[in-house]
Write an enzyme that holds these catalytic residues in place. Structure first.
Site, short mmCIF file in Angstrom:
data_model
loop_
_atom_site.label_atom_id
_atom_site.label_comp_id
_atom_site.label_asym_id
_atom_site.label_seq_id
_atom_site.Cartn_x
_atom_site.Cartn_y
_atom_site.Cartn_z
N ASP A 98 0.86 -1.17 0.00
CA ASP A 98 0.00 0.00 0.00
C ASP A 98 0.90 1.22 0.00
OD1 ASP A 98 -1.97 -1.89 0.33
OD2 ASP A 98 -2.85 -0.98 2.11
N HIS A 154 5.05 -7.30 -0.29
CA HIS A 154 4.86 -8.60 -0.93
C HIS A 154 5.63 -8.66 -2.25
CE1 HIS A 154 1.26 -9.53 1.68
NE2 HIS A 154 1.38 -8.22 1.85
N SER A 256 7.38 3.97 5.64
CA SER A 256 8.58 4.43 4.97
C SER A 256 8.38 4.35 3.46
CB SER A 256 9.81 3.64 5.41
OG SER A 256 10.97 4.33 5.01
#
Length: 288
Positions: A98, A154, A256
């Site tokens: 995200d 991922h 981050s």
């Protein structure tokens, strides 16, 4: 409000933000946050999350857990099954996390941008010229994870992880204000360069998780060490780990940035522009 006064007010707000998030003892504050986030106390965690929500749009509706015993558990929360779906097209490199899209586009030789007018060299980011040449005239996307976002990342495609370079460094904030003021910021901060090859025997890609202030660690599931400010090596870590598209690779302990690099021939998918919000699994790049 007159345009000049509006600009002056905006600059004042940016100055205050930069002062509060960067002109502080960054390394000390980051280590303290790592300690504080691990305190196991349900009531302290609830209080901390309530304060956190005063400053961010924290959404826990898709989290697997409904309550947490520490801030760390909330930072690295897992999601409910099916909360993120990865694009199944084998020609698509999906977003690993995200994020909000930052600087992106074509690599100019071996130079890219962190913000308009603020270039940096891949040689410095990667810690060597050999890997930089792999991505000469390639394609890149900067993905900024806000503190309230889902913090796990991922595999963007079926891939084989070959090597990790851990580069210790500073913990500057990586928000847009800092990126417009601190030259070569990503090259100054703590980071890991993850070298992958798309399976089977496909082109290389690189994922570069960049830590920032309050980010106490980078966890990679295929390593038996935790990468953090007190880590002392080895810094070059050969790997042999296979991931299927969408499989979890690791997490940040706070928000981050991850920078994705692909070689010449790859291109950005339609709609990938600075400021665009993305969810893990959405289309990011197209293979040649």
């Amino acid at each position: 409000m007159k345009p000049r006064r509006w600009r002056e007010r905006l600059l004042l707000q940016e100055d205050l933000n930069f002062l509060l998030t960067n002109r502080v003892p960054r390394l000390l504050l980051t280590r303290w946050m790592g300690w504080y986030s691990q305190i196991r106390s349900p009531w302290l965690t609830r209080l901390s999350i309530a304060v956190w929500r005063l400053f961010t749009e924290l959404d826990l509706s898709d989290a697997k857990q409904s309550s947490f015993t520490s801030l760390h558990d909330c930072f690295v929360r897992e999601l409910l099954p099916g909360a993120r779906t990865f694009d199944a097209d084998p020609a698509v490199l999906a977003s690993p996390c995200d994020a909000i899209v930052g600087a992106c586009g074509a690599v100019a030789g071996t130079q890219v941008f962190q913000a308009k007018g603020f270039p940096y060299a891949l040689t410095e980011l990667f810690g060597g010229s050999e890997l930089a040449e792999t991505y000469r005239d390639g394609c890149y996307v900067t993905l900024r994870l806000q503190s309230s976002m889902y913090h796990r990342f991922h595999a963007p495609h079926d891939c084989h992880v070959e090597h990790v370079s851990y580069i210790s460094g500073d913990t500057w904030n990586v928000n847009p204000i800092a990126l417009r003021r601190v030259e070569r910021l990503f090259c100054r901060n703590e980071r890991a360069v993850i070298r992958c090859r798309l399976s089977p025997d496909g082109p290389p890609i690189a994922l570069v998780p960049v830590a920032a202030i309050l980010v106490a660690s980078i966890r990679l599931h295929f390593l038996n060490v935790l990468l953090h400010l007190k880590y002392r090596g080895p810094n070059q870590i050969p790997c042999a780990a296979d991931f299927s598209k969408g499989q979890e690779m690791g997490w940040f302990q706070h928000g981050s940035t991850i920078i994705v690099f692909a070689p010449r021939g790859f291109r950005l998918c339609e709609g990938i522009v600075p400021g665009q919000p993305l969810r893990a699994g959405q289309r990011l790049m197209l293979r040649p």
